[in-house]
Motif scaffolding. Structure first.
Motif, PDB file in Angstrom:
ATOM      1  N   LEU A  12       0.818  -1.212   0.000  1.00 33.38           N
ATOM      2  CA  LEU A  12       0.000   0.000   0.000  1.00 33.38           C
ATOM      3  C   LEU A  12       0.854   1.264   0.000  1.00 33.38           C
ATOM      4  O   LEU A  12       0.428   2.309  -0.487  1.00 33.38           O
ATOM      5  N   THR A  13       2.053   1.198   0.556  1.00 35.94           N
ATOM      6  CA  THR A  13       2.881   2.399   0.728  1.00 35.94           C
ATOM      7  C   THR A  13       3.823   2.655  -0.442  1.00 35.94           C
ATOM      8  O   THR A  13       4.521   3.665  -0.447  1.00 35.94           O
ATOM      9  N   ARG A  14       3.865   1.755  -1.438  1.00 35.01           N
ATOM     10  CA  ARG A  14       4.748   1.921  -2.603  1.00 35.01           C
ATOM     11  C   ARG A  14       6.186   2.238  -2.165  1.00 35.01           C
ATOM     12  O   ARG A  14       6.698   3.356  -2.392  1.00 35.01           O
ATOM     13  N   PRO A  15       6.898   1.300  -1.547  1.00 35.11           N
ATOM     14  CA  PRO A  15       8.244   1.576  -0.999  1.00 35.11           C
ATOM     15  C   PRO A  15       9.225   2.184  -1.993  1.00 35.11           C
ATOM     16  O   PRO A  15      10.021   3.060  -1.624  1.00 35.11           O
ATOM     17  N   ALA A  16       9.192   1.734  -3.251  1.00 38.21           N
ATOM     18  CA  ALA A  16      10.125   2.289  -4.243  1.00 38.21           C
ATOM     19  C   ALA A  16       9.882   3.780  -4.433  1.00 38.21           C
ATOM     20  O   ALA A  16      10.827   4.568  -4.601  1.00 38.21           O
ATOM     21  N   ASN A  17       8.618   4.195  -4.409  1.00 36.97           N
ATOM     22  CA  ASN A  17       8.274   5.609  -4.566  1.00 36.97           C
ATOM     23  C   ASN A  17       8.686   6.417  -3.341  1.00 36.97           C
ATOM     24  O   ASN A  17       9.067   7.590  -3.449  1.00 36.97           O
ATOM     25  N   VAL A  18       8.581   5.803  -2.160  1.00 34.75           N
ATOM     26  CA  VAL A  18       8.963   6.498  -0.931  1.00 34.75           C
ATOM     27  C   VAL A  18      10.424   6.922  -0.990  1.00 34.75           C
ATOM     28  O   VAL A  18      10.787   8.007  -0.521  1.00 34.75           O
ATOM     29  N   ILE A  19      11.270   6.094  -1.590  1.00 35.08           N
ATOM     30  CA  ILE A  19      12.690   6.444  -1.723  1.00 35.08           C
ATOM     31  C   ILE A  19      12.859   7.706  -2.562  1.00 35.08           C
ATOM     32  O   ILE A  19      13.712   8.544  -2.288  1.00 35.08           O
ATOM     33  N   ALA A  65       4.065   7.746   2.126  1.00 38.29           N
ATOM     34  CA  ALA A  65       3.447   6.432   2.343  1.00 38.29           C
ATOM     35  C   ALA A  65       1.976   6.572   2.704  1.00 38.29           C
ATOM     36  O   ALA A  65       1.124   5.828   2.206  1.00 38.29           O
ATOM     37  N   GLY A  66       1.659   7.547   3.563  1.00 35.20           N
ATOM     38  CA  GLY A  66       0.271   7.771   3.939  1.00 35.20           C
ATOM     39  C   GLY A  66      -0.574   8.233   2.778  1.00 35.20           C
ATOM     40  O   GLY A  66      -1.721   7.796   2.602  1.00 35.20           O
ATOM     41  N   GLY A  67      -0.015   9.108   1.951  1.00 32.60           N
ATOM     42  CA  GLY A  67      -0.754   9.629   0.806  1.00 32.60           C
ATOM     43  C   GLY A  67      -1.083   8.562  -0.214  1.00 32.60           C
ATOM     44  O   GLY A  67      -2.227   8.464  -0.684  1.00 32.60           O
ATOM     45  N   VAL A  68      -0.115   7.722  -0.568  1.00 33.94           N
ATOM     46  CA  VAL A  68      -0.387   6.698  -1.587  1.00 33.94           C
ATOM     47  C   VAL A  68      -1.254   5.571  -1.028  1.00 33.94           C
ATOM     48  O   VAL A  68      -2.025   4.940  -1.768  1.00 33.94           O
ATOM     49  N   ALA A  69      -1.141   5.311   0.275  1.00 27.99           N
ATOM     50  CA  ALA A  69      -2.017   4.300   0.881  1.00 27.99           C
ATOM     51  C   ALA A  69      -3.470   4.772   0.860  1.00 27.99           C
ATOM     52  O   ALA A  69      -4.394   3.991   0.593  1.00 27.99           O
ATOM     53  N   PHE A  70      -3.674   6.072   1.125  1.00 26.18           N
ATOM     54  CA  PHE A  70      -5.028   6.634   1.052  1.00 26.18           C
ATOM     55  C   PHE A  70      -5.569   6.538  -0.377  1.00 26.18           C
ATOM     56  O   PHE A  70      -6.784   6.436  -0.582  1.00 26.18           O
ATOM     57  N   ASP A  75      -9.684   4.278  -3.947  1.00 22.14           N
ATOM     58  CA  ASP A  75      -9.947   3.549  -5.193  1.00 22.14           C
ATOM     59  C   ASP A  75     -10.383   2.103  -4.975  1.00 22.14           C
ATOM     60  O   ASP A  75     -10.397   1.315  -5.925  1.00 22.14           O
ATOM     61  N   ALA A  76     -10.724   1.748  -3.738  1.00 18.74           N
ATOM     62  CA  ALA A  76     -11.000   0.343  -3.415  1.00 18.74           C
ATOM     63  C   ALA A  76     -12.056  -0.267  -4.333  1.00 18.74           C
ATOM     64  O   ALA A  76     -11.887  -1.391  -4.840  1.00 18.74           O
ATOM     65  N   GLU A  77     -13.154   0.448  -4.578  1.00 16.74           N
ATOM     66  CA  GLU A  77     -14.239  -0.093  -5.410  1.00 16.74           C
ATOM     67  C   GLU A  77     -13.801  -0.221  -6.873  1.00 16.74           C
ATOM     68  O   GLU A  77     -14.083  -1.224  -7.542  1.00 16.74           O
ATOM     69  N   LYS A  95     -10.265  -2.337   4.365  1.00 18.12           N
ATOM     70  CA  LYS A  95     -10.314  -0.908   4.059  1.00 18.12           C
ATOM     71  C   LYS A  95     -10.191  -0.071   5.331  1.00 18.12           C
ATOM     72  O   LYS A  95      -9.531   0.977   5.334  1.00 18.12           O
ATOM     73  N   SER A  96     -10.793  -0.521   6.431  1.00 20.04           N
ATOM     74  CA  SER A  96     -10.724   0.229   7.691  1.00 20.04           C
ATOM     75  C   SER A  96      -9.303   0.253   8.241  1.00 20.04           C
ATOM     76  O   SER A  96      -8.815   1.300   8.704  1.00 20.04           O
ATOM     77  N   ASN A  97      -8.608  -0.877   8.179  1.00 16.87           N
ATOM     78  CA  ASN A  97      -7.223  -0.912   8.660  1.00 16.87           C
ATOM     79  C   ASN A  97      -6.313  -0.051   7.793  1.00 16.87           C
ATOM     80  O   ASN A  97      -5.394   0.615   8.291  1.00 16.87           O
ATOM     81  N   ALA A  98      -6.564  -0.064   6.480  1.00 18.83           N
ATOM     82  CA  ALA A  98      -5.766   0.765   5.568  1.00 18.83           C
ATOM     83  C   ALA A  98      -5.991   2.244   5.862  1.00 18.83           C
ATOM     84  O   ALA A  98      -5.061   3.058   5.802  1.00 18.83           O
ATOM     85  N   THR A  99      -7.220   2.613   6.194  1.00  9.79           N
ATOM     86  CA  THR A  99      -7.531   4.007   6.535  1.00  9.79           C
ATOM     87  C   THR A  99      -6.813   4.436   7.806  1.00  9.79           C
ATOM     88  O   THR A  99      -6.247   5.531   7.876  1.00  9.79           O
ATOM     89  N   ILE A 100      -6.825   3.570   8.803  1.00  9.79           N
ATOM     90  CA  ILE A 100      -6.143   3.875  10.068  1.00  9.79           C
ATOM     91  C   ILE A 100      -4.638   4.030   9.839  1.00  9.79           C
ATOM     92  O   ILE A 100      -4.013   4.965  10.333  1.00  9.79           O
ATOM     93  N   MET A 101      -4.054   3.103   9.079  1.00 13.47           N
ATOM     94  CA  MET A 101      -2.625   3.170   8.801  1.00 13.47           C
ATOM     95  C   MET A 101      -2.274   4.442   8.037  1.00 13.47           C
ATOM     96  O   MET A 101      -1.294   5.132   8.354  1.00 13.47           O
TER      97      MET A 101
END
Length: 304
Positions: A12-19, A65-70, A75-77, A95-101
């Protein structure tokens, strides 16, 4: 949580992009003259600027990481139809756990920035808000969407500069470089699922061209260091021009996706060019060291 569960959350956090976001901070730090302070700290045994660099690097990790996870939450649906293999529609992350993270990561980013100064905290807050705005609204806007995403990157680069507020006040316009570059990527990426977006591909290419000219001009203004950026710009052209050319030729989603992936990873090269313009090629090389890390992570995790 097992390894598979942890991997899903990391996806969810796209680690390569975070770098690439860390590269924004390092380049901004170089623009602010922070490198000179880091060297001085080493000589005299201080650690203030090293701590500032660490706090801002941690801040951008949380923000990106938070922005791309959101984005995946929003886009879940749609992903359930177009990309069912992603963590949320596949059921590996709720979806709820992803929102909290996602929320926790954004708050973490702002709190880390606040350890540097209030301007850094303000910029981090703006980046967090812009990221969520893009996830839920901006991506659906043909013109404002790319600008919205570009502003997230601009804020991230300026977050690095904010270690020296007096420099930020004078050179904030440098934020136009990532704004235009990322706006171009965002525009090109719209054909990633369905293809057939030749006009956007051509326009994105023109925007890339502007970036080359702008970075060289910026380096030229700095003095003899304009020669330092040429190898970095050559590498940038090698990374992004051939994939874009293939995407324009075929207009097929998979080649557009490869073009977007190459451009996202190449944000590190853009930042290395900026760093070399202000602090010399050795600092540019330090930023460029993040590239193999990002490329390795890109083999493990999706970039787009």
């Amino acid at each position: 949580m097992g390894k598979r569960g942890l991997f899903a959350y990391l996806q969810l956090t796209r680690p390569a992009n975070v770098i690439t976001a860390i590269a924004d901070i390092w380049a901004g730090f170089a623009v602010a003259g922070g490198i000179d302070y880091l060297i001085t700290d080493l000589i005299y045994g201080n650690s203030n600027f090293w701590w500032n660099l660490l706090w801002l690097s941690l801040s951008t990790i949380g923000l990106y990481a938070g922005g791309v996870a959101f984005n995946d939450v929003a886009d879940a649906e749609l992903d359930a139809i177009e990309r069912p293999e992603r963590p949320i529609p596949s059921g590996r992350v709720s979806k709820s756990n992803a929102t909290i993270m996602s929320t926790a990561l954004l708050v973490f980013g702002v709190v880390c920035a606040a350890q540097v100064n209030w301007i850094s905290a303000g910029l981090a807050s703006i980046v967090a808000l812009l990221a969520v705005l893009y996830d839920y609204w901006g991506k659906h806007q043909s013109i404002l969407g790319p600008i919205n995403m570009g502003l997230c990157r601009s804020g991230n680069l300026l977050l690095g500069v904010s270690v020296a507020p007096e420099v930020l006040e004078k050179i904030w316009i440098i934020g136009l470089i990532p704004l235009i570059y990322v706006a171009a990527i965002t525009m090109i990426s719209r054909g990633e699922v369905h293809g057939k977006n030749r006009r956007a591909l051509y326009f994105g290419g023109l925007m890339y061209g502007f970036i080359f000219v702008a970075i060289f001009a910026m380096a030229y203004i700095q003095g003899p260091r304009y020669l330092h950026v040429l190898p970095f710009l050559a590498l940038l052209a090698y990374m992004i021009v051939p994939p874009l050319g293939k995407a324009i030729q075929t207009q097929e989603p998979r080649f557009i996706g490869k073009s977007v992936k190459a451009a996202v990873i190449s944000l590190i090269i853009v930042n290395a060019s900026i760093a070399s313009a202000f602090s010399g090629w050795p600092i540019g090389m330090v930023v460029l060291l993040l590239l193999p890390v990002s490329l390795w992570l890109a083999k493990k995790f999706a970039v787009t």
